[in-house]
Design an enzyme around this catalytic site. Structure first.
Site, mmCIF file in Angstrom:
data_model
loop_
_atom_site.group_PDB
_atom_site.id
_atom_site.type_symbol
_atom_site.label_atom_id
_atom_site.label_comp_id
_atom_site.label_asym_id
_atom_site.label_seq_id
_atom_site.Cartn_x
_atom_site.Cartn_y
_atom_site.Cartn_z
ATOM 1 N N ARG A 15 -3.826 -0.387 -2.076
ATOM 2 C CA ARG A 15 -3.938 -1.798 -2.420
ATOM 3 C C ARG A 15 -5.414 -2.186 -2.442
ATOM 4 N NH1 ARG A 15 -2.918 -4.668 1.271
ATOM 5 N NH2 ARG A 15 -2.214 -3.197 2.847
ATOM 6 N N TYR A 54 -0.913 1.666 -8.644
ATOM 7 C CA TYR A 54 -0.556 2.108 -7.307
ATOM 8 C C TYR A 54 0.353 1.136 -6.543
ATOM 9 C CZ TYR A 54 -0.701 4.628 -3.023
ATOM 10 O OH TYR A 54 -0.315 5.349 -1.944
ATOM 11 N N LYS A 103 5.024 -6.259 -2.215
ATOM 12 C CA LYS A 103 4.108 -7.177 -1.519
ATOM 13 C C LYS A 103 3.926 -8.481 -2.285
ATOM 14 C CE LYS A 103 3.410 -3.906 1.438
ATOM 15 N NZ LYS A 103 3.790 -3.969 2.845
ATOM 16 N N HIS A 149 6.190 -9.151 7.104
ATOM 17 C CA HIS A 149 5.853 -7.725 6.990
ATOM 18 C C HIS A 149 6.432 -7.005 8.215
ATOM 19 C CE1 HIS A 149 2.378 -4.572 6.382
ATOM 20 N NE2 HIS A 149 3.475 -4.203 5.775
ATOM 21 N N SER A 208 -0.285 -2.495 8.012
ATOM 22 C CA SER A 208 -0.061 -1.345 7.140
ATOM 23 C C SER A 208 -0.510 -0.052 7.819
ATOM 24 C CB SER A 208 -0.844 -1.539 5.840
ATOM 25 O OG SER A 208 -0.427 -2.727 5.210
ATOM 26 N N CYS A 242 0.653 1.392 10.467
ATOM 27 C CA CYS A 242 0.586 1.300 11.930
ATOM 28 C C CYS A 242 1.931 1.561 12.594
ATOM 29 C CB CYS A 242 0.025 -0.043 12.354
ATOM 30 S SG CYS A 242 -1.736 -0.201 11.983
ATOM 31 N N ASP A 278 9.776 -2.181 6.091
ATOM 32 C CA ASP A 278 8.513 -2.823 5.681
ATOM 33 C C ASP A 278 8.586 -4.340 5.573
ATOM 34 O OD1 ASP A 278 5.745 -2.237 4.930
ATOM 35 O OD2 ASP A 278 6.260 -2.923 2.921
ATOM 36 N N ARG A 325 1.988 8.741 -0.232
ATOM 37 C CA ARG A 325 3.276 8.117 0.093
ATOM 38 C C ARG A 325 4.460 8.899 -0.466
ATOM 39 N NH1 ARG A 325 2.970 2.772 2.864
ATOM 40 N NH2 ARG A 325 0.732 2.579 3.132
#
Ligand code: GTP
Ligand code: SPV
Ligand code: MN
Length: 628
Positions: free
Chosen positions: A97, A242, A251, A271, A293, A295, A318, A412
């Protein structure tokens, strides 16, 4: 939208009517589109001038056809060792991002971002500047490409908590990824007959008129722009293919646009992961957790508890959409339909559930590849068969001594939700699952205890507001430094953070108010080793939270919150951990922490900050001042 493709390539008739037959193989698909969707598609075509149009219907065959197309073009490689798994390698300039190029576009700046400098809590762009930016980017941007029309639902179709969207994209990679990440299909088109939808337009920003039409990862990093217009329910994303930049349901919609809707309609878009946990006596609770993100949300959401008799089941990893119901119970749905999870660090030891679920029907992005057609990354912890070699995410030969990472740190996997072997039975429940605990957390190498409980809801909201965490590779930041990341939402707020806090504070009046916690799996000792084993062992903390919610576990008060009383956290059969270090609340550290939180709240939120937050901060400062 405006603009016209007439002059340039002549495929359209004069005036603004589109010659559908030139761009669409099967004209009958048009009849399936509700009128407002058709209008949106028409505007998109007129603006972006694609050569072809493809209406996605969400079928298995369609997905297979798109994957085959991507393979033919060299944009995806088949991973022979796995079943229907694929590898995408992006342009090295398009790997995460880009927060610096992500803007909220509103009439008034104050509606989008709080006080302070532009940047720390999101960026604002005026409608005029946005129109200019759009006009510089979108006209003709899909020349030589196919525009895919993806009607999708965030959440179970027809759930009172779900919302619809339509994404127009010129990236077949985005199309196949959206197929996995969202609900697409005839029932969505049906629902679109009666309901409004968020209008999402995405282009990789590299029309095929250039000298390099076959570039395997077209993008336009210098002009990338991700714009959310919450007042009109529109998203415009240009220049990046991406993840969070391009899978616009995620998002851009489910957090930025949805958080703003949620404020107006009295709910929450966060989130957060959602998990169900069952104790050895068979009692079950649902919890949500907000970590920034990269974590640990995916890992906690599908953890294999190290404590015997406990079971964790996954609802989402998420994003959570939550609302208090008429009984005063907070209920949550996962608006997504797939996982877009961090690959590095995932192994049979750390996350066996994920390792199993990514063996089929998965699109990997920027991981390493073994010569026998398998996957590879830092921490995968797998032995290679004799003679097998590895190529890095950059498609270069790689060995452990290469000195460069094998997989990009933000590489990912993209996998259907239903492949998760511990998917919760209520994962698709249109009413959502009842939430009894809210957990905040972050990467804090120093000073922050393993777990503490908020004294009450207001204090819990303050804990969320005061969150800080070490930066990760999920966005463009280089190096590791501790950043403010309130509610793990810093990159995702869809409206003024001061108003966001007021919205959370206003929810302090329900009969089943969830308790609020803060956790930190990432404390380190002086040698840089983790103080806590993490992963499945985090079940010990969930066990304590579970018993606290049931009114069973003992806690003692500290300056920052309630921590487990000696003996109340189950540490049985755990190899030596330094409990003192794990739970230390050190005066000097917390004085500094409180100072930084004050500077952030005063500097960045300023006049928009609810007074209650300053009361909470003052109380923290006073408790810290009393520490020995
Ligand atoms: P986003 O998808 O970016 O929102 O991230 P996420 O919060 O879902 O992060 P994820 O669970 O994918 O974890 C990111 C990294 O943290 C991975 O490399 C994990 O292996 C690592 N990680 C997760 N849980 C733990 C833990 O308990 N301890 C330690 N040491 N590392 C962890
Ligand atoms: C995050 O960065 O928080 C993610 C990955 O979940 S992305 O969808 O790329 O934003
Ligand atoms: Mn995320």
């Amino acid at each position: 939208m405006n603009g016209s493709c007439n002059e340039s390539n002549g495929i359209h008739e004069q005036n603004d009517d589109i010659s559908w037959a030139n761009i669409l193989d099967d004209l009958t698909t048009l009849e399936k589109l509700p009128e407002p969707v058709l209008q949106f598609v028409k505007q998109g075509v007129q603006l972006c001038c694609p050569d072809k149009l493809h209406l996605c219907q969400g079928s298995h065959d369609e997905q297979a056809t798109l994957l085959a197309l991507l393979e033919t073009r060299g944009q995806l490689g088949r991973l022979k060792k796995l079943n229907n798994c694929w590898l995408a390698r992006t342009d090295p300039r398009d790997v995460a991002r880009v927060e610096g190029r992500t803007v909220m576009v509103t009439k008034n700046r104050r509606d989008a971002v709080a006080g302070g400098d532009n940047g720390a809590l999101g960026r604002w762009m005026s409608l005029e500047d946005f129109e200019r930016a759009k006009a510089e980017r979108f006209p003709g941007c899909m020349k030589g490409r196919t525009m895919y029309v993806m009607p999708f639902s965030m959440g179970p179709v027809n759930s009172p908590l779900a919302k619809l969207g339509v994404e127009l994209t010129d990236s077949p990679y985005v199309a196949v990824s959206m197929h996995i990440m969202t609900r697409v299909g005839p029932e969505v088109l049906q629902a679109l007959q009666q309901n409004d939808f968020v209008r999402c337009l995405h282009s990789v920003g590299a029309p095929c008129t250039s000298t390099d039409p076959r570039a395997t990862w077209p993008c336009d990093p210098d002009r990338t722009l991700i714009a959310q217009l919450p007042e009109s329910g529109e998203i415009f994303s240009y220049g990046s293919g991406y993840g969070g930049n391009s899978l616009l349901g995620k998002k851009c919609f489910a957090l930025r646009i949805a958080s703003r809707m949620a404020r107006e309609q009295g709910w929450l878009a966060e989130h957060m992961l959602i998990l169900g946990i069952t104790n050895p006596q068979g009692r079950k609770k649902y919890m949500v957790a907000a970590f920034p993100s990269a974590c640990g949300k995916t890992n906690l959401a599908m953890m294999t508890p190290a404590l015997p008799g406990w079971k964790v089941e996954c609802v989402g990893d998420d994003i959570a959409w939550m609302k208090f119901d008429e009984q005063g119970q907070l209920r949550a749905i996962n608006p997504e339909f797939g996982f877009f999870g961090v690959a590095p660090g995932t192994s049979i030891k750390t996350n066996p559930v994920a390792m199993k679920m990514i063996q089929s029907n998965t699109i990997f992005t920027n991981v390493g590849k073994t010569s026998d057609g398998g996957i590879y990354w830092e921490g995968i912890d797998e032995k290679l068969a004799k003679g097998v070699t590895i190529r890095s995410w950059l498609d270069e030969p790689w060995t452990p001594s290469s000195g460069e990472p094998c997989a990009h740190p933000n590489s990912r996997f993209c996998t259907p939700l239903q492949q998760c072997s511990i998917l919760d039975p209520a994962w698709d429940d249109p009413q959502g699952v009842p939430i009894e605990a809210i957990i905040f957390g972050g990467r804090r190498p120093q000073g922050v205890p393993l777990v503490y409980e908020a004294f009450n809801w207001k204090h819990g909201v303050f804990i969320g507001a005061a969150m800080r965490s070490e930066s990760t590779a999920a966005a463009e930041f280089k190096g590791k430094h501790i950043m403010h990341d309130p509610f793990a939402m810093r990159p995702f707020f869809g409206y003024n953070f001061g108003d966001y806090l007021a919205h959370w504070l206003s929810m302090d009046k329900h009969s089943h108010q969830p308790r609020i916690y803060h956790v930190n799996w990432f404390g380190k000792d002086a040698d840089g080793h983790f103080l806590w084993p993490g992963f499945g062992q985090n079940a010990r903390v969930l066990d304590w939270i579970f018993r606290r919610v049931e009114g069973e576990a003992e806690a003692i008060e500290t300056a920052v919150g309630l921590v487990p009383a000696p003996g109340s956290l189950n540490m049985q059969e755990l190899e030596a951990v330094d409990e003192e270090a794990l739970f230390s609340v050190e005066k000097g550290f917390w004085e500094d922490e409180a100072r930084k939180v004050r500077a952030f709240l005063e500097g960045q939120v300023g006049n928009d900050l609810p007074a209650e937050m300053l009361i909470q901060l003052k109380q923290l400062e006073e408790r810290v001042a009393e520490l020995p």
